[in-house]
Each structure stands twice: as C-alpha cells, then as structure tokens.
Design an enzyme around this catalytic site. Sequence first.
Site, PDB file in Angstrom:
ATOM      1  CE1 TYR A 177      -3.363   2.805   0.404  1.00 48.25           C
ATOM      2  CE2 TYR A 177      -1.904   3.572   2.151  1.00 48.25           C
ATOM      3  CZ  TYR A 177      -2.944   3.798   1.275  1.00 48.25           C
ATOM      4  OH  TYR A 177      -3.561   5.018   1.257  1.00 48.25           O
ATOM      5  N   GLY A 178       0.433   2.267  -0.777  1.00 45.59           N
ATOM      6  CA  GLY A 178       1.196   3.509  -0.963  1.00 45.59           C
ATOM      7  C   GLY A 178       1.870   4.054   0.287  1.00 45.59           C
ATOM      8  N   GLY A 179       1.076   4.378   1.305  1.00 46.78           N
ATOM      9  CA  GLY A 179       1.642   5.012   2.499  1.00 46.78           C
ATOM     10  C   GLY A 179       2.603   4.118   3.259  1.00 46.78           C
ATOM     11  CE  LYS A 212       0.602  10.492   3.884  1.00 50.16           C
ATOM     12  NZ  LYS A 212       0.168  11.894   3.901  1.00 50.16           N
ATOM     13  CG  HIS A 260      -0.235  15.540   6.528  1.00 52.67           C
ATOM     14  ND1 HIS A 260      -1.226  14.898   7.235  1.00 52.67           N
ATOM     15  CD2 HIS A 260      -0.342  15.068   5.264  1.00 52.67           C
ATOM     16  CE1 HIS A 260      -1.890  14.079   6.441  1.00 52.67           C
ATOM     17  NE2 HIS A 260      -1.374  14.173   5.233  1.00 52.67           N
ATOM     18  CB  CYS A 276     -10.483  17.894   6.502  1.00 49.60           C
ATOM     19  SG  CYS A 276     -10.869  17.199   8.108  1.00 49.60           S
ATOM     20  N   GLY A 277     -11.087  17.575   2.980  1.00 49.11           N
ATOM     21  CA  GLY A 277     -11.090  18.319   1.724  1.00 49.11           C
ATOM     22  C   GLY A 277      -9.756  18.930   1.337  1.00 49.11           C
ATOM     23  CG  ASP A 296      -0.119  14.150   1.404  1.00 48.95           C
ATOM     24  OD1 ASP A 296      -1.025  14.388   2.230  1.00 48.95           O
ATOM     25  OD2 ASP A 296       0.596  13.141   1.465  1.00 48.95           O
ATOM     26  CG  ASN A 298      -7.458   4.545   1.659  1.00 51.79           C
ATOM     27  OD1 ASN A 298      -7.445   5.748   1.386  1.00 51.79           O
ATOM     28  ND2 ASN A 298      -6.373   3.905   2.068  1.00 51.79           N
ATOM     29  NE  ARG A 342      -5.481   6.833  -0.567  1.00 51.49           N
ATOM     30  CZ  ARG A 342      -5.006   7.805   0.223  1.00 51.49           C
ATOM     31  NH1 ARG A 342      -4.274   8.769  -0.263  1.00 51.49           N
ATOM     32  NH2 ARG A 342      -5.285   7.811   1.505  1.00 51.49           N
ATOM     33  NE  ARG A 400     -16.216  15.115   8.519  1.00 53.95           N
ATOM     34  CZ  ARG A 400     -16.474  15.063   7.217  1.00 53.95           C
ATOM     35  NH1 ARG A 400     -15.520  15.254   6.345  1.00 53.95           N
ATOM     36  NH2 ARG A 400     -17.673  14.780   6.789  1.00 53.95           N
ATOM     37  N   GLY A 435     -15.842  24.766  -4.153  1.00 51.84           N
ATOM     38  CA  GLY A 435     -15.363  25.996  -4.796  1.00 51.84           C
ATOM     39  C   GLY A 435     -15.688  27.253  -4.003  1.00 51.84           C
ATOM     40  CD  GLU A 436     -19.908  28.895  -3.777  1.00 53.89           C
ATOM     41  OE1 GLU A 436     -19.246  29.954  -3.741  1.00 53.89           O
ATOM     42  OE2 GLU A 436     -20.773  28.650  -4.639  1.00 53.89           O
ATOM     43  CG  ASN A 437     -14.276  25.652   1.051  1.00 48.88           C
ATOM     44  OD1 ASN A 437     -15.276  25.989   1.692  1.00 48.88           O
ATOM     45  ND2 ASN A 437     -13.910  24.384   0.921  1.00 48.88           N
TER      46      ASN A 437
HETATM   47  C1  OXD Z   1      -2.784  10.166   4.035  1.00 47.16           C
HETATM   48  C2  OXD Z   1      -2.421  10.212   2.614  1.00 47.16           C
HETATM   49  O1  OXD Z   1      -3.090   9.073   4.528  1.00 47.16           O
HETATM   50  O2  OXD Z   1      -2.103  11.310   2.145  1.00 47.16           O
HETATM   51  O3  OXD Z   1      -2.753  11.210   4.688  1.00 47.16           O
HETATM   52  O4  OXD Z   1      -2.416   9.169   1.959  1.00 47.16           O
HETATM   53 MN    MN Z   2      -1.790  12.834   3.564  1.00 43.30          MN
END
Ligand code: OXD
Ligand code: MN
Length: 599
Positions: A201-203, A210, A230, A254-255, A277, A372, A374, A405, A499-501
């Site tokens: 897995y990536g992480g 990470k 981060h 959290c977007g 990230d 999850n 990706r 959040r 987009g309103e953020n």
């Molecule tokens: C995370 C990611 O888990 O960026 O924060 O993959």
């Molecule tokens: Mn991350």
Amino acid sequence: MATYVEKWIEEIAKLTQPDKIYWCNGSEKEAHRLVEIGIKEERLGGKAVFYELNPKTYPNCYLHRSHPTDVARTEHLTFVCHKDKETAGPNNNWMEPKEAKERLTKLSMGCMRGRTMYVIPYMMGHPDSPYAKACIQITDSCYVAVNMRIMARVGSFVLEKIGNRQDFVKGLHSVGDLDPKKRFIMHFPDDNLVWSIGSGYGGNALLGKKCFALRMASLLGLKEGWLAEHMLIIGVEDPEGNGTYVTAAMPSACGKTNLAMLESTLPGYKIWTLGDDISWLNIGPDGRLYAINPEAGFFGVVPGTSMKSNPNMMRTLKANKFYPTIYTNTALDVDTNEPWWEGVDGPVPKNMVDWQGKPWDSSLNTNAAHPNSRFTVSIYNCPTLSREFDNPKGVPISAIILGARRTQLIPLVVESFNWQHGVFSGARTGSETTAAAAHQIGVVRRDPMAMLPFCGYDMGDYFRHWINTGKKLTPPPKIFLVNWFRADEKGKFIWPGFGENVRVLKWIVDRVNNRVDAKETPLGYVPHLRDLDLKGLDIPKGKLEKLFEINPQDWQQELEDVEKFLNQFGSHLPQEIRQEFDTTKAKFTPSLVKVGPCA
Ligand code: OXD
Ligand code: MN
C-alpha cells in the site's frame, strides 16, 4: 571501487536473495517496460499487478488490485525506533532498534527469492533546490517502482548527487508474503533507514512519501532548523493579478486535495496548485518562510472525486501527458473497461466488478470501489499547476491554514492572535471521525497540525520546534483555523464548501494584506460579515451567525479534553503552550465570558 550505495545494495541482495537486480533510470521507456512486466509477468498475491484500462477513454491508465488486507496505512504496525522510547513520544509506536532489526532481518531472509529487486534513486524536491534530498529505495514490486516514478523525481542523476555519501535516507521495501502478521513499517533515524515489509500500500510502501518526507524529514528538520509538514501548498491570485502563497494542514476527509485544486466561484480569483499533501518549510535568506512540495505527483483518495467536488482533479486524471496514471482498488465497468467509484458523475454502470474483481450490483449494499481506493497521477498533468512549482527556492508563505472537521465549536475561520497562539490552536486541533466506522461517528480524534501519525518524534518537542521557528521568521506567516463542517440543528452542513471555500481564502488574503479589520473573540479574530464576500450565496443571516458561534459551555468541555491530550506530553510540552491554554481557559470562565455574534 564499489560506492557506499553499491555496497549497501549488495548487502541487501545477500539478505533478500532476489533473482535479479534492476537499477531504475526513471525514463519513460522504462516505465512502459515496468507496466508491461506488471501486466504480463510479475504477480502479487497470485494476481496480475496491472490491468490496462480502456485505451480510448483512459489512455495510459492502469488498474491495480491490492491484496484485500492491504488497503491502507497500518499505523499500529508503524514504528519509530529511536534509541530511547522518550524521544519517540506518546504519539509513536516504539521498538528498541536492535530488537526491531532482528525481527526485520528474520522476516527479510530470502524474501525476494523469485522476484526482481528494483533499485530506485529518487529525489524529493527539485534537483536544483537547496532544500531537496537525494534518496534510494529498494523494492521488489514493479507497482511500487512505477508509482515512485510518478510521485518523486527518479533518475540516475541522483546517484551522481549521492556519490559516496553515506548520509542519504535508505528505503528498503519488500511486499514479503503480504501477511498482515508479518507486516512492519519501521523507521531507524540513527541509521537513516526506513524498512518496510509485508505491504504494497502507498503510504506503507512508497517510502519517499509519509515515511521519508514526513517521519524522517520531521527529524531532519528538527536537527537542521526547518519543518516537514502534512500540508498542501497553493497560490491565491486576486483580480489585480497579485499572488499570495498559503499552506494548509488537514487530516483526511477534510477536503485537502479539493482545496489544493479549488475552482474559484469568485470572479477574478484563481487558485494555483503547488502540492496537495506535503510541504517542506525553510527559512529563506530574507527571513520569510519558503515552501517546496517534495513530491511530483498526487496519491489521492478516489471516492467522492467528481466534477462537483474537484473538477481540476478530474481534468488531471484525463490529461494523459505524463505516463502512466494508476488506479488502485477502484471498481471496474466491465462493458467499457473504465474505472468507477462512488461519488463520480453519471449513472451507475449496469455491469460492474468491485475493487477485488468480484461481480457487484447495488442491491449488495457494499462499496464497489474501496473507500480508500487511490489514484497516482503526475502533478505535471494538473491544469492549475503553478508556474512556480519547479522554482528551486520554493514560494514565500504568507498564511498557514489548519483545518478541522467539527460540526460544532470551531468557527468557519479564525485568525490566531500571533504565531505562538497559532501553534497552540494547531496543537489542540481535532476532527470528528466520519461514517466509515458507524458506531464512532462524532468521536473527536486530536491530530495536531494533522501530523499525529507522521511526526517522527515527541509532539511536545515538535510544538517547541514550531515556536522556535516562529521566533526566527521575519515576519512569521499568519495562522488561521478553518472548519468547513459546521452543522445546523438538523445536522446539515451550513457552509456549501468546495469551490465556495475561495470566499474564506479571499478573507485570509485580505487579512494578510491588511485590507480588512476583524472582530476579536476568545479564540482569535473572525470576519465581520460585511468583509466576507457572500454574493450569490443564499445563507440566512441566522445561519451565518451560527457558523461563527462560540458557545462557552461547549468550550469549557472542549478545553477539559484538550488538557488531557496535552498532558500526555508531560515535561516535553512547552511552557508557552501551557500559558496559551491557561489564557484561553480563563476567557471561558463564566464571569469573564463575553461572546456575541459577529456583525
Ligand atoms: C494520508 C495520505 O493518509 O495522504 O494522509 O495518503
Ligand atoms: Mn496525507
């Protein structure tokens, strides 16, 4: 004479016994070959590593299906092996380095038999940047090799940079037999080594991300006087064409990636993307804070990505400029051979297999794509990529945003009184867990600066490092908290988000440039409603006021929880954080509370 790198490779080959050793050169031709190997030759858990997606609609895109138990970062199997437990702090799993190495050595004996060992020289950051770092990762997975080339700058030039140096960070990765009981992700700061076995897995496996760029780099930053965070990086361009650079830390869900690529709904405002990230933040020659994104790609969560939530990511995924784009654990429309995921635009395809390749229909009440799942895609495919992305000096940061959040408590946006107060605000930040674990909805997990799983040392010392860094900055960036998730009495989000953020970003930029004043509250400064550009939004005044409501009873309770969290850092917690805590608490003692709606 063999270089230090060559001797290390030889030593690892003796232990892991691969059939072949292949040194990656980072070329596109090589990437094509590695993908072909993943389709035709290499197997992972008995399955092909890559499946080609529809070459007409998804050219140069490939699907990877992981082992079903290997779908996310495994924090409980991740260790930071300092000589002493105290350095690791209460936020990390710790194992004594000798014991950890003995375990890993046993698990690694012959683990690459029948496989190829790929040696990947890679650079985190632009090769000409004084802040970039040259590294080497070993892996026995062509999936990892292909993904590393998207996420970092891979090439033989890195070997020249390293020469005969011994102080580069070494990453040793093997998928092992993918048995979760034999899975470990271990960091050895004293040896500049990350050793990961049992996961693809990536992480856990793309060790530049990470493991190096946050856990190991946070320690390097502590030693060398910089911060590994981060955080996304964006440039906010106003209608006059002025740019303001901002970083933002947010825990997952959290977007963060959406904010990094936000499509502005305010005329004349444009967001330029530099990263989604990780930021490395250094004090520049002029005393300001400069950010680089050490990565070169996005490894983002697929479900929920759509033309509504993130149109620029949808365009990035379809850009087909940098070879290839990888989808991991999405569902597949069998009729069109296209990836599919929950939340994507358009109707649900009739004939689908889920992320494990099993037939799926909506009556099953299960997710077709893994929650999850990706994508891995080059940042150079991004249509909003800032022209400063490759600037070796990085970009000067004027504001740092810390996201949370929370359905209550935290206003839509609050500016901290000063740097030290901002560090305290970040230290106490927490987020409510989401629907992924139904019984846990609404449980707050404290995650200072979204770094809890990624800080390689005691977070009390980390807060001190932030405070010390702020003292050296002239001037330090302003620190803001944001919370897009404030809900009304019915539990419905008040703020439209996405987009309103940009309306919140505009206020932040206006504050940085001293264009507007603000209203003081016990938590910091909040906007006067007249200064928040709300044209075209239909939010009743009462609800807008709710977005900024600070309820003293709720805050008294919150601070009790914050105190418990901070106390675990004991004597490592800086006095300054305690002072900020006491000052905030005093503001919420009943006789002193004076909090009204902003007007
Ligand atoms: C995370 C990611 O888990 O960026 O924060 O993959
Ligand atoms: Mn991350």
